[in-house]
Design an enzyme around this catalytic site. Structure first.
Site, PDB file in Angstrom:
ATOM      1  N   CYS A  69      11.462 -10.344  42.871  1.00 43.29           N
ATOM      2  CA  CYS A  69      10.617  -9.707  43.894  1.00 43.29           C
ATOM      3  C   CYS A  69      10.221 -10.671  45.005  1.00 43.29           C
ATOM      4  O   CYS A  69      10.328 -10.351  46.183  1.00 43.29           O
ATOM      5  CB  CYS A  69       9.396  -9.051  43.261  1.00 43.29           C
ATOM      6  SG  CYS A  69       8.207 -10.182  42.506  1.00 43.29           S
TER       7      CYS A  69
ATOM      8  N   HIS B 213       3.806  -9.327  41.010  1.00 39.16           N
ATOM      9  CA  HIS B 213       4.841  -8.557  41.712  1.00 39.16           C
ATOM     10  C   HIS B 213       4.435  -8.366  43.169  1.00 39.16           C
ATOM     11  O   HIS B 213       3.255  -8.216  43.483  1.00 39.16           O
ATOM     12  CB  HIS B 213       5.032  -7.196  41.048  1.00 39.16           C
ATOM     13  CG  HIS B 213       6.191  -6.435  41.602  1.00 39.16           C
ATOM     14  ND1 HIS B 213       7.495  -6.827  41.415  1.00 39.16           N
ATOM     15  CD2 HIS B 213       6.244  -5.327  42.375  1.00 39.16           C
ATOM     16  CE1 HIS B 213       8.294  -5.975  42.040  1.00 39.16           C
ATOM     17  NE2 HIS B 213       7.563  -5.062  42.632  1.00 39.16           N
TER      18      HIS B 213
ATOM     19  N   HIS C 109      11.489  -3.071  47.252  1.00 43.86           N
ATOM     20  CA  HIS C 109      11.278  -4.218  46.359  1.00 43.86           C
ATOM     21  C   HIS C 109      12.408  -4.284  45.342  1.00 43.86           C
ATOM     22  O   HIS C 109      13.306  -3.450  45.337  1.00 43.86           O
ATOM     23  CB  HIS C 109       9.928  -4.093  45.646  1.00 43.86           C
ATOM     24  CG  HIS C 109       9.866  -2.943  44.692  1.00 43.86           C
ATOM     25  ND1 HIS C 109       9.351  -3.051  43.434  1.00 43.86           N
ATOM     26  CD2 HIS C 109      10.281  -1.657  44.810  1.00 43.86           C
ATOM     27  CE1 HIS C 109       9.430  -1.881  42.813  1.00 43.86           C
ATOM     28  NE2 HIS C 109       9.992  -1.031  43.633  1.00 43.86           N
TER      29      HIS C 109
END
Length: 130
Positions: free
Chosen positions: A32, A90, A102
């Site tokens: 990510c 994240h 993402h």
């Protein structure tokens, strides 16, 4: 507009595989934060390598004021009981209209995902870098 260019850069990598701790500044695979770091760098903006450090960039944005191009930060199962920055695990790029770009362990590739109830429960904060 710079935000459109940033989003279009990210969209070019839809389907690229997710690999935890993927090396920075390459396009074979992303995690990510390497994905976010890469697409911002491609558009002339330097960001740190990991999501916790990226959370320090730009300015804080209240959830109800998020816009296209803002970074969204979330906790994970492993991090949800931690405090402060350590809670973040994240990061995603907000596309507008309740969608985010993402890559994650769940999706295993760069993808567009709805900012649904499951993600909202894990939401930690948003930052505006551009």
């Amino acid at each position: 507009m710079k935000i459109n260019k940033l989003i279009n850069t990210g969209l070019m990598y839809l389907g690229k595989p997710y690999v935890f701790n993927a090396p920075p500044f390459q396009t074979a695979s992303f995690d990510c934060s390497s994905f976010i770091q890469f697409i911002f760098k491609e558009n002339g903006i330097d960001l740190p390598r990991n999501s916790r450090e990226q959370f320090k960039a730009g300015k804080r944005v209240p959830f109800l004021q998020i816009k296209r191009g803002d970074l969204l930060f979330f906790t994970t199962k492993k991090r949800r009981k931690r405090k402060g920055l350590e809670k973040i695990g994240h990061v995603a790029l907000y596309l507008g209209n309740g969608q985010m770009l993402h890559t994650s362990r769940e999706d295993k590739k760069v993808t567009i995902t709805p900012l649904n109830e499951s993600w909202l429960k894990r939401f930690v904060g948003a930052r505006r870098v551009i």
